[in-house]
Design a protein around this motif. Structure first.
Motif, mmCIF file in Angstrom:
data_model
loop_
_atom_site.group_PDB
_atom_site.id
_atom_site.type_symbol
_atom_site.label_atom_id
_atom_site.label_comp_id
_atom_site.label_asym_id
_atom_site.label_seq_id
_atom_site.Cartn_x
_atom_site.Cartn_y
_atom_site.Cartn_z
ATOM 1 N N MET A 1 0.832 -1.212 0.000
ATOM 2 C CA MET A 1 0.000 0.000 0.000
ATOM 3 C C MET A 1 0.865 1.261 0.000
ATOM 4 N N PHE A 2 2.068 1.136 0.630
ATOM 5 C CA PHE A 2 2.930 2.322 0.726
ATOM 6 C C PHE A 2 3.311 2.865 -0.645
ATOM 7 N N SER A 3 3.638 1.948 -1.580
ATOM 8 C CA SER A 3 4.030 2.382 -2.924
ATOM 9 C C SER A 3 2.877 3.062 -3.640
ATOM 10 N N LYS A 4 1.654 2.530 -3.426
ATOM 11 C CA LYS A 4 0.482 3.139 -4.063
ATOM 12 C C LYS A 4 0.258 4.548 -3.522
ATOM 13 N N LEU A 5 0.350 4.656 -2.158
ATOM 14 C CA LEU A 5 0.176 5.971 -1.549
ATOM 15 C C LEU A 5 1.264 6.916 -2.038
ATOM 16 N N LYS A 6 2.455 6.376 -2.195
ATOM 17 C CA LYS A 6 3.575 7.207 -2.609
ATOM 18 C C LYS A 6 3.363 7.757 -4.019
ATOM 19 N N SER A 7 2.902 6.905 -4.962
ATOM 20 C CA SER A 7 2.734 7.353 -6.345
ATOM 21 C C SER A 7 1.664 8.435 -6.458
ATOM 22 N N SER A 8 0.533 8.252 -5.773
ATOM 23 C CA SER A 8 -0.528 9.269 -5.850
ATOM 24 C C SER A 8 -0.131 10.539 -5.106
ATOM 25 N N SER A 9 0.612 10.385 -4.004
ATOM 26 C CA SER A 9 1.057 11.571 -3.254
ATOM 27 C C SER A 9 2.073 12.379 -4.048
ATOM 28 N N ILE A 10 2.944 11.684 -4.797
ATOM 29 C CA ILE A 10 3.944 12.388 -5.625
ATOM 30 C C ILE A 10 3.245 13.210 -6.705
ATOM 31 N N SER A 11 2.228 12.620 -7.353
ATOM 32 C CA SER A 11 1.484 13.365 -8.384
ATOM 33 C C SER A 11 0.758 14.554 -7.775
ATOM 34 N N ALA A 12 0.199 14.372 -6.560
ATOM 35 C CA ALA A 12 -0.469 15.485 -5.874
ATOM 36 C C ALA A 12 0.533 16.595 -5.550
ATOM 37 N N LEU A 13 1.711 16.194 -5.069
ATOM 38 C CA LEU A 13 2.751 17.177 -4.733
ATOM 39 C C LEU A 13 3.213 17.929 -5.975
ATOM 40 N N TYR A 81 -8.556 7.551 -0.407
ATOM 41 C CA TYR A 81 -9.863 7.037 -0.866
ATOM 42 C C TYR A 81 -9.707 5.829 -1.789
ATOM 43 N N MET A 82 -8.691 5.844 -2.662
ATOM 44 C CA MET A 82 -8.488 4.765 -3.627
ATOM 45 C C MET A 82 -7.339 3.835 -3.220
ATOM 46 N N SER A 83 -6.936 3.863 -1.945
ATOM 47 C CA SER A 83 -5.735 3.110 -1.538
ATOM 48 C C SER A 83 -5.909 1.602 -1.680
#
Length: 572
Positions: A1-13, A81-83
């Motif tokens: 899950m960490f990698s998924k959160l990381k990819s979406s967080s990077i795009s948000a950042l 939400y989509m994690s």
């Protein structure tokens, strides 16, 4: 899950950083009003040149800034939400393509190049609407993409007609021989993207997409593309005498239809979708009344509070075991106080409550409509629709937030996720202060100063309060009949637009296809074609075989007769 959160967080950042970097440049363009056209000559063969023109002005930079701010908050929200979604990376790439298509549409001022962003929005929106891959999503996706294809075809037709001008640069257009047809095609293209009557059915159907997509599509990207196109083309379109009256009539009808339909709807996401349709009607109506910059002002403020509204609604749905019926919700305010507070701020801003962002743009548009030379009936319908907005917003709060608890309490409603809290907090602050900040930018572009009587000045607030009062009085659980009747069916189906847009056309095409298949493919085409050729060849083979057998028999008989004759002659 960490990698998924990381990819979406990077795009948000990335999106939020881009918006932050673009902010000072936007301020510079707002204060000085420069316009830069950057032309890149891609290829030059003989007398044919292919160029890409990029326009940098206040409208393009501010629009891109708002889009990327909202997209960044939505991607931050999606991190939580989509994690649990196994295809989160695909979802992130699709959303980033969506944002890229919108930016292409904003910055490019050449009509054939705009088609890249315009068509990109349509294709990626189809992929996002059918994301959950079930029959409902596929039906909604087909309705969305087919409605948008009409707009794509209209853009292609206008590109063909503009060959007469010798160029496709939007800011350099003038009146020419077939300009009326270009006005018609561009207006229809904008109406399809912004879901004006009679192309409104796809907008509530697109709610089959994931909630972050709904927040993005219905706030600042897909549906506002049509309004943005009309803003870009407005100096050229306003030269046509029929453009503004016809657009006013259609937009006010859309505004009224969406307002009444939302009061009868029970699906939480569809109520918010119909409120989007209503606000798109307000933007189109302000364009029809020659208020171009006020329309852009309302587009920005609406984008901020509508994204917040969808994110809060998504949080409520997610924690309500994915139930979207507001009749099955209740007392959410005590279980998710932060989400409900943000939802109520967005709702009040949508209604036009004083000192929130929606008030500054909406109130200014309504007051200007009172002072503009237009039909009294149109003004009456506009204010009636404004009262409807307040009524369905309060009904939403009554049914889902403050009514008695109808489901067992869920511990999942605890608000401890930092991704969601940051996304909603940023958009809540924007929904509160953005109107006051934008007002100083857009007021210099508003129409000439005018003085209204005190009654007219307070008319907007009176209509909003009246809508709230009627909602509090009438919208009880047992006030309206629970069984479907003809009037209720008329309003819930958006004046029969939903069934007429999907069912008859689908049924007609299916019946036509079946009859053609039976009569052509399985009928005379088979007789003359495959089966007929096979049958005729087979029949020919059989006849040839029979002929050969008969010929062989005749040959044997002849030989026997010849031998007998020889034997007889030899005896003689």
């Amino acid at each position: 899950m960490f990698s998924k959160l990381k990819s979406s967080s990077i795009s948000a950042l990335f999106l939020l950083t881009y918006s932050l970097i673009l902010a000072p440049w936007t301020c510079f363009f707002v204060m000085n009003q420069p316009i830069y056209l950057l032309e890149w000559n891609i290829i030059n063969i003989s007398s044919c040149t292919m160029t890409l023109t990029i326009i940098l002005d206040m409208i393009s930079l501010s629009f891109s800034n708002v889009v990327c701010l909202i997209s960044g908050c939505v991607m931050l929200f999606s991190s939580s939400y989509m994690s649990h979604d196994p295809f989160l990376k695909r979802f992130i790439w699709l959303v980033m393509l969506f944002v890229l298509s919108m930016n292409m549409l904003v910055f490019i001022s050449s009509l054939p190049a705009i088609l890249l962003g315009w068509d990109g929005l349509g294709i990626v929106s189809f992929a996002l609407v059918i994301y959950y891959q079930n029959m409902k999503s596929l039906g909604a996706g087909m309705l969305t993409v087919l409605a948008n294809r009409i707009g794509d075809v209209m853009i292609l037709i206008s590109i063909g007609i503009l060959v007469l001008q010798g160029h496709w640069i939007i800011v350099s257009m003038w009146d020419f021989h077939l300009s009326a047809y270009v006005v018609l095609t561009i207006t229809i293209a904008a109406m399809t993207k912004s879901a004006q009557i009679p192309f409104s059915a796809w907008l509530p159907a697109a709610m089959a997409a994931p909630t972050p997509v709904s927040a993005l599509v219905h706030s600042s990207t897909l549906v506002t593309a049509g309004v943005f196109l009309l803003i870009r083309f407005f100096p050229f379109l306003s030269q046509s005498s029929l453009f503004q009256p016809s657009l006013l009539f259609i937009s006010v009808l859309t505004l009224l239809m969406a307002g009444i339909g939302a009061n009868y709807e029970n699906d939480l996401k569809k109520i918010i979708a119909l409120s989007t349709l209503s606000q798109l009607g307000v933007m189109m109506m302000s364009l029809a009344m020659n208020m171009v910059y006020l329309s852009l002002f309302h587009l920005y403020t609406h984008a901020l509070f509508k994204a917040l509204l969808f994110l809060c609604a998504g949080m409520i749905i997610h924690n309500n075991l994915n139930g979207q019926d507001i009749r099955s919700m209740g007392l959410i305010s005590s279980q998710a106080p932060v989400t409900v507070a943000c939802l109520n701020i967005a709702n009040l801003s949508l209604c036009g409550a004083p000192f929130l962002s929606g008030f500054y743009s909406k109130d200014l548009i309504l007051e200007t409509s009172l002072a503009s030379p237009t039909s009294g009936l149109m003004v009456l319908l506009i204010f009636l629709a404004t009262g409807m907005t307040a009524a369905y917003s309060l009904r939403l709060s009554f049914c889902s937030l403050w009514s008695n608890m109808k489901t067992p309490p869920l511990h999942a409603k605890a608000e401890k996720n930092p991704y969601i809290n940051w996304a909603t907090t940023v958009l809540t602050l924007a929904a509160i202060v953005a109107g006051a900040l934008f007002q100083s930018i857009f007021l210099p572009f508003s129409p000439e100063p005018f003085i209204l009587p005190t009654m007219y000045k307070f008319l907007t607030i009176i209509v909003i309060l009246l809508g709230l009062f009627l909602s509090a009085t009438f919208w009880e659980a047992d006030f309206f009949p629970k069984k479907m009747n003809k009037i209720k069916f008329f309003f819930t189906t958006m004046w029969f637009l939903a069934p007429t847009s999907a069912q008859p056309l689908t049924k007609l095409s299916m019946l036509l296809g079946t009859n053609l298949m039976k009569s052509v493919d399985q009928g005379w085409l088979e007789i003359l074609g495959g089966q007929g050729a096979f049958a005729s060849v087979s029949k020919g083979f059989v006849m040839n075989q029979k002929f050969q057998i008969k010929s062989f028999n005749f040959f044997i008989l002849n030989m026997l007769f010849f031998v007998m004759m020889i034997l007889l002659l030899m005896k003689i």
